[in-house]
Design a protein around this motif. Structure first.
Motif, PDB file in Angstrom:
ATOM      1  N   PRO A  20     -16.329  -1.284   8.115  1.00  0.00           N
ATOM      2  CA  PRO A  20     -16.445  -0.333   7.005  1.00  0.00           C
ATOM      3  C   PRO A  20     -15.758  -0.859   5.744  1.00  0.00           C
ATOM      4  N   ALA A  21     -16.260  -0.435   4.590  1.00  0.00           N
ATOM      5  CA  ALA A  21     -15.557  -0.715   3.350  1.00  0.00           C
ATOM      6  C   ALA A  21     -14.210  -0.003   3.401  1.00  0.00           C
ATOM      7  N   HIS A  22     -13.155  -0.637   2.904  1.00  0.00           N
ATOM      8  CA  HIS A  22     -11.821  -0.074   3.036  1.00  0.00           C
ATOM      9  C   HIS A  22     -10.967  -0.493   1.844  1.00  0.00           C
ATOM     10  N   LEU A  23      -9.916   0.245   1.624  1.00  0.00           N
ATOM     11  CA  LEU A  23      -9.067   0.031   0.455  1.00  0.00           C
ATOM     12  C   LEU A  23      -8.008  -1.020   0.754  1.00  0.00           C
ATOM     13  N   VAL A  24      -7.792  -1.911  -0.211  1.00  0.00           N
ATOM     14  CA  VAL A  24      -6.801  -2.981  -0.086  1.00  0.00           C
ATOM     15  C   VAL A  24      -5.942  -3.011  -1.347  1.00  0.00           C
ATOM     16  N   MET A  66       4.537  -1.398  -4.370  1.00  0.00           N
ATOM     17  CA  MET A  66       3.120  -1.498  -4.004  1.00  0.00           C
ATOM     18  C   MET A  66       2.375  -2.315  -5.046  1.00  0.00           C
ATOM     19  N   ALA A  67       1.285  -2.910  -4.615  1.00  0.00           N
ATOM     20  CA  ALA A  67       0.556  -3.795  -5.521  1.00  0.00           C
ATOM     21  C   ALA A  67      -0.026  -3.064  -6.711  1.00  0.00           C
ATOM     22  N   ALA A  68      -0.411  -1.800  -6.502  1.00  0.00           N
ATOM     23  CA  ALA A  68      -1.070  -1.085  -7.583  1.00  0.00           C
ATOM     24  C   ALA A  68      -0.094  -0.355  -8.496  1.00  0.00           C
ATOM     25  N   ARG A  69       1.210  -0.444  -8.187  1.00  0.00           N
ATOM     26  CA  ARG A  69       2.217   0.216  -9.010  1.00  0.00           C
ATOM     27  C   ARG A  69       2.243  -0.398 -10.402  1.00  0.00           C
ATOM     28  N   ARG A  70       2.314   0.420 -11.424  1.00  0.00           N
ATOM     29  CA  ARG A  70       2.325  -0.080 -12.792  1.00  0.00           C
ATOM     30  C   ARG A  70       3.754  -0.460 -13.176  1.00  0.00           C
ATOM     31  N   HIS A  71       3.938  -1.651 -13.705  1.00  0.00           N
ATOM     32  CA  HIS A  71       5.253  -2.136 -14.095  1.00  0.00           C
ATOM     33  C   HIS A  71       5.358  -2.261 -15.607  1.00  0.00           C
ATOM     34  N   LYS A  72       6.582  -2.122 -16.099  1.00  0.00           N
ATOM     35  CA  LYS A  72       6.794  -2.287 -17.525  1.00  0.00           C
ATOM     36  C   LYS A  72       6.844  -3.763 -17.912  1.00  0.00           C
ATOM     37  N   LEU A  73       7.243  -4.604 -16.953  1.00  0.00           N
ATOM     38  CA  LEU A  73       7.314  -6.030 -17.248  1.00  0.00           C
ATOM     39  C   LEU A  73       5.916  -6.591 -17.451  1.00  0.00           C
ATOM     40  N   SER A  93      -5.688  -2.689  -6.738  1.00  0.00           N
ATOM     41  CA  SER A  93      -6.384  -2.164  -5.565  1.00  0.00           C
ATOM     42  C   SER A  93      -7.887  -2.331  -5.749  1.00  0.00           C
ATOM     43  N   PHE A  94      -8.579  -2.466  -4.634  1.00  0.00           N
ATOM     44  CA  PHE A  94     -10.040  -2.510  -4.690  1.00  0.00           C
ATOM     45  C   PHE A  94     -10.598  -2.127  -3.327  1.00  0.00           C
ATOM     46  N   ILE A  95     -11.857  -1.708  -3.321  1.00  0.00           N
ATOM     47  CA  ILE A  95     -12.544  -1.410  -2.074  1.00  0.00           C
ATOM     48  C   ILE A  95     -13.179  -2.706  -1.583  1.00  0.00           C
ATOM     49  N   MET A  96     -12.740  -3.166  -0.426  1.00  0.00           N
ATOM     50  CA  MET A  96     -13.188  -4.439   0.135  1.00  0.00           C
ATOM     51  C   MET A  96     -14.323  -4.208   1.128  1.00  0.00           C
ATOM     52  N   GLY A  97     -15.318  -5.068   1.086  1.00  0.00           N
ATOM     53  CA  GLY A  97     -16.412  -4.978   2.043  1.00  0.00           C
ATOM     54  C   GLY A  97     -17.683  -4.430   1.436  1.00  0.00           C
ATOM     55  N   ALA A  98     -18.414  -3.650   2.219  1.00  0.00           N
ATOM     56  CA  ALA A  98     -19.766  -3.216   1.862  1.00  0.00           C
ATOM     57  C   ALA A  98     -19.744  -2.055   0.876  1.00  0.00           C
ATOM     58  N   THR A  99     -19.327  -2.326  -0.349  1.00  0.00           N
ATOM     59  CA  THR A  99     -19.405  -1.328  -1.413  1.00  0.00           C
ATOM     60  C   THR A  99     -20.867  -1.164  -1.831  1.00  0.00           C
ATOM     61  N   GLU A 100     -21.110  -0.227  -2.739  1.00  0.00           N
ATOM     62  CA  GLU A 100     -22.495   0.130  -3.071  1.00  0.00           C
ATOM     63  C   GLU A 100     -23.324  -1.062  -3.511  1.00  0.00           C
ATOM     64  N   GLU A 101     -22.752  -1.927  -4.365  1.00  0.00           N
ATOM     65  CA  GLU A 101     -23.539  -3.047  -4.887  1.00  0.00           C
ATOM     66  C   GLU A 101     -23.642  -4.201  -3.878  1.00  0.00           C
ATOM     67  N   GLN A 102     -22.823  -4.163  -2.811  1.00  0.00           N
ATOM     68  CA  GLN A 102     -22.832  -5.222  -1.798  1.00  0.00           C
ATOM     69  C   GLN A 102     -23.586  -4.821  -0.534  1.00  0.00           C
TER      70      GLN A 102
END
Length: 428
Positions: free
Chosen positions: A64-68, A1-8, A45-54
């Motif tokens: 809707p704002a959604h997780l990517v 997964m993209a958000a997985r932390r790698h040692k490399l 990872s980030f919340i895409m779309g209409a987040t609080e500041e947007q």
């Protein structure tokens, strides 16, 4: 997964790459070397779309704002310029004033951009393409270095981009305003930018490396331009045009993904039997579940954590376990946990919960209210339910809530992931 932390760890020399472009055009650029600067964007990872500041109540296309989740990629620090376009596409006439080679290219269609990246790939050997819409927005927000600005690099549009109020209603040479957190220029203002995706409405739920709708007639354009007011230049704003469209306010920048990127490699070490994820100062424990696709399942989510993240009480309380949330609320909770922890976290499915119970990893849920009625007959339980229903209007007036057993008949039809069950999360 993209958000997985790698040692490399990718060395600093690969964080920003200068790509040499040697062309042999018919004009004065023949035989000249050009350089294209590409900035690495770490996966996350980030919340895409209409987040609080947007958020803008009058705009619906970024909801809707959604997780990517995104894998690492590279994106150009500036929009493609007139001089670079002429070097790579010497046979394509363009509309641009002479003597301004560093203006961003415009009046190019999405189809034109596809030919440009094909030729650039052939010249350099790098797999160039247009960025996806999610990649564009994540980079514009500053990636993992984001400070959650409304615009790309700040909250005052004119300080970081050429918009209508300060552009003189014309585009300007690239890289003249302040960059954003990743060192990218002009992602607010100057010209809007083509993305690879087919336009489609956002859907609730998390997605890895989204590429837009499967079918459709329109391609996505992102970012405000020199003729847009500040109110229409925030980062979540979306537009769409047919691929043949060309306009003076639409240009593009390029991106690529390296297939041998060390951060994309799969780890082969033995997984730990348990792991902890820190969310809002609390460590949430996950236990390993062996399966065809192994996963980690969390302990039951407590009311305090639910309230801390969702800013409201759970609809029902049994000791400290959060119950009664709707499916949409559970999805939003999991997405918020993912965003806060930078881990790929999902709501546990009924099958995953049952598998964990069968392995003896978690205990089947049985609320305290039902334990006390376990030895009663069906008729006795139903009589107690009727008595509680009659008294509840009076007891609630003085702040007392009578315990009420679940209907023993309805219990037969309850599913493991419905609103009556505690919320559990999974990660991989």
């Amino acid at each position: 997964m993209a958000a997985r932390r790698h040692k490399l760890v990718v060395p600093d020399s690969l964080q920003r790459v200068e790509i040499k472009i040697h062309t042999g055009g018919k004009d004065s650029s023949a035989g000249k070397d050009w350089y294209l600067t590409m900035q690495r964007v770490e996966g996350g990872s980030f919340i895409m779309g209409a987040t609080e500041e947007q958020y803008d109540p009058d705009i619906l296309t970024d909801k809707p704002a959604h997780l990517v989740f995104l894998s690492p990629y590279y994106i150009a620090t500036t929009e493609v310029t007139v001089e670079l376009w002429r070097a790579v596409m010497p046979d394509r006439e363009i509309i641009s004033p002479k003597g301004y080679p560093t203006l961003p290219i415009s009046y190019v269609s999405w189809n034109d951009c596809q030919e440009f990246v094909r030729r650039l790939d052939s010249i350099t050997g790098y797999p160039f393409r247009l960025p996806t819409e999610a990649e564009w927005e994540y980079a514009a927000r500053g990636g993992s270095k984001s400070k959650f600005f409304r615009f790309a690099g700040g909250n005052i549009a004119d300080s970081i981009g050429w918009t209508y109020s300060g552009s003189g209603n014309w585009k300007h040479p690239v890289g003249r305003k302040h960059p954003n957190e990743l060192g990218l220029y002009d992602m607010t203002g100057n010209v809007s930018e083509w993305c690879q995706d087919i336009y489609g409405a956002y859907q609730l739920g998390s997605r890895p490396n989204p590429c837009g709708a499967d079918t459709g007639s329109y391609r996505v354009v992102r970012g405000g331009s020199y003729d847009e007011c500040n109110a229409n230049s925030h980062l979540s704003i979306r537009r769409w045009y047919i691929p043949e469209t060309s306009a003076g306010y639409i240009g593009f920048r390029v991106a690529f993904t390296l297939p041998d990127d060390p951060m994309m490699q799969v780890q082969t070490e033995e997984p730990p039997l348990a792991r902890s994820v820190r969310i809002k100062g609390k460590k949430l424990r996950f236990v390993y579940v062996p399966a065809e696709q192994p996963y980690y399942i969390s302990e039951e989510i407590e009311c305090n954590l639910w309230k801390n993240i969702m800013k409201k009480d759970a609809p029902d309380r049994i000791k400290s376990v959060a119950l009664g949330m709707s499916k949409a609320e559970r999805v939003r909770f999991a997405e918020s946990c993912s965003h806060l922890s930078n881990e790929a976290i999902y709501v546990a499915s009924a099958e995953q919960i049952v598998a964990a119970e069968q392995h003896g990893i978690i205990e089947p849920f049985q609320p305290d209210e039902n334990r006390r009625y376990k030895k009663l007959s069906v008729q006795q339980i139903q009589r107690r339910r009727k008595a509680a229903d009659k008294l509840s209007p009076w007891t609630e007036l003085i702040g007392i809530r009578l315990p009420k057993p679940d209907d023993p008949v309805l219990l037969l039809f309850k599913k493991a992931d419905d609103e009556s069950r505690p919320l559990r999360l999974v990660t991989y």
